[in-house]
Design an enzyme around this catalytic site. Structure first.
Site, PDB file in Angstrom:
ATOM      1  N   HIS C  47       0.828  -1.200   0.000  1.00 40.79           N
ATOM      2  CA  HIS C  47       0.000   0.000   0.000  1.00 40.79           C
ATOM      3  C   HIS C  47       0.869   1.260   0.000  1.00 40.79           C
ATOM      4  CE1 HIS C  47      -3.705  -2.183   0.812  1.00 40.79           C
ATOM      5  NE2 HIS C  47      -3.112  -2.831   1.786  1.00 40.79           N
ATOM      6  N   ASP C  85       9.466   2.866   5.098  1.00 42.99           N
ATOM      7  CA  ASP C  85       9.262   3.198   3.682  1.00 42.99           C
ATOM      8  C   ASP C  85      10.065   2.281   2.765  1.00 42.99           C
ATOM      9  OD1 ASP C  85       8.291   4.643   1.493  1.00 42.99           O
ATOM     10  OD2 ASP C  85      10.099   5.884   1.420  1.00 42.99           O
ATOM     11  N   HIS C  86       9.405   1.712   1.758  1.00 45.90           N
ATOM     12  CA  HIS C  86      10.019   0.794   0.813  1.00 45.90           C
ATOM     13  C   HIS C  86      10.587  -0.439   1.506  1.00 45.90           C
ATOM     14  CE1 HIS C  86       9.297   3.973  -2.034  1.00 45.90           C
ATOM     15  NE2 HIS C  86       9.677   3.196  -3.014  1.00 45.90           N
TER      16      HIS C  86
END
Lengths: 140, 140, 140, 140, 140, 140
Positions: C47, C85-86
């Protein structure tokens, strides 16, 4: 199966906040007030501008990308975001000392500044001034 | 008065959530890290992807529509949403076992899968990866 | 006239992209499939998460702010964006090796990580998983 | 069946564009630069501000409304939109000649101006400065 | 480390399109026209309504969720979406034969229909009528 | 440096709320139900429609604009917003007494009404019916 090296378009959004005042030296005071209305207020006003850049290119089959976004971001930051963000367009950007900083002119100025990007072809620049208002320029 | 049977474009948005990892077998480990940065992280990451499909056609004067949206939805669901939604692109979609699942390649793959829609002409596919980032492909 | 030092709330949004798989070690394989459905797919999905942080404080009359946004951004980046993040939540964030990375748990984990912010009081954390789905936690 | 006269909240959004410069007379030049950063630029910058007003009241059973939106719009336009829209906050709004036009102070100033609305109780004012940044004030 | 069983709020959005006409049997024709303005037009008009439901509950530590979204979706669809979507509120929903289908009344009616959801506590219902206009009800 | 008098596009958004019912006199009752589904419900339903108008023109170098937005707003309000907003399309707009008020037909009708705008060339009209659904017409 995806064919090699197809032409594809990349769209990327950038944001800056700036102030401007619409006042043309080619018009009288009265014309400035009539044509620009409240945008001619002496102390200026401002906007959150969104810039939507569209570029096209072939997809490198080894990498699967048309341009490295880090290269694009560095170029747009240097050419547009640094000189425009948190500045007054007519007081601090030399182009707009001579011409009116309407969003039409702002859009064309950004196109001129970005068309030299070396890694993909600049197709168009769209500047969104408010949620209901935008301008798009694709060169001549 | 509206003339009969005019060409018009329909735009429709679909949504899916998927994970991907950018890693090209045609590049060295060091090149993969340098080119893809954090998108090359070994365990992958993911996005909410939005797919904007544009189709054109003549408007049937008796019905006033260019295509039945229920037909289009069924086709897109079968070709794209079912195989991609809540899946890992490189692990579970066969195309991306061979080629890197960049959004450029994802956009072209979706175009290939949708161009056979029988009731209207597919004009373009745009894939929005984040609110600032999108790719659009219109065929060759 | 504005009174001095009033209590006010600051809301600020951060964004990260991550993958997750819902699978609880406290449940059988069959229960995992029944309860989590396609979120239990073995290869995970992902997401674009938005985190909305709300903080309150008094407004310093000399400065007119409750907290310096640069301080807040540095804190949130270190505590949440960099580690999440990532990345894959269950594979790369230690909390989610033991507990299921549902958005409920993600929201509470982010609250725990941010409540020590020294310059204002953390009021709540809201995590938006998709445009129709969000969770909010305000501590206990 | 809906019970009579229940307490309900109305939320309504207004928009204005203005310029501001963050510079406090209570701080040195160096402190102004360090604390406000690019927001301290001498020529100012600007934003599209969104104001979200929340009011509560009982629903009049004959009419089914807590307040007439035309009355509310007239009041907000007179108190906030007319004096702020397309103006410079520190140059043209008297409150901000003395205090810094941060969004915290702007939010409180708008609350003070709207709390006298006669037809419903003002619950809170939220000012959205950019898509990632907002402030909310609910009185003291 | 996340503590067990904390209170958390889930927000979920639903959408329906309906027509309505504001006309109160308790008012004269002239009062109806004056109070409701163009919303009193005899043939009605319509909106895309968004319903934001907020529910709270403890997080089940084995599952990491406060409620199964599939259960919630089924309940909201049966109670609200099926009877309201693509219908005329005053002609086809029995409550609004007697009371005016203002968004205030619509919001309270939806709250009454959803408060019996068995798996979490309904905290509030917000109905968004246009991008600038919403109502929220949290019970009495 | 910006060249004189370049071709540029202006995009501007307008909003109206209306009700419609899809029912074609050229179809049987059974065909109407099968083709239009719930959009054929006898009492109609409604939407918040967004109209995105695109116009092109040369930029007047003295003024920096392609058209005065006040002129455009007055024209669109007279031609489209006044006759459509808070009305029933099939009952109160004469065109839709004869032809079905699908969004395709609505889009073409709006194009016909706006193409006579005297100060710039109408390029296209896009009508957004829901967040996932839109139609665009660029003339023939």
């Amino acid at each position: 199966m995806i064919p090699d090296a197809l032409h594809i378009e990349l769209g990327r959004r950038y944001h800056f906040a700036a102030s401007h005042r619409l006042h043309s030296v080619k018009l009288t005071e009265e014309e400035n007030r009539r044509i620009y209305g409240k945008c001619n207020n002496a102390y200026g006003h401002g906007h959150n501008y969104t810039v939507e850049v569209r570029l096209s290119g072939a997809v490198d089959p080894a990498i699967g990308m048309i341009a490295n976004l880090a290269d694009l971001d560095a170029f747009v930051n240097e050419q547009v975001i640094e000189p425009f963000d948190h500045h007054s367009l007519q007081d601090e950007v030399s182009t707009f000392r001579e011409i009116v900083p309407t969003t039409e002119n702002l859009c064309m100025e950004i196109f001129q500044r970005l068309k030299a990007f070396p890694h993909a072809k600049l197709e168009s620049v769209r500047v969104v001034e408010t949620s209901n208002n935008s301008f798009e320029y694709a060169g001549d």
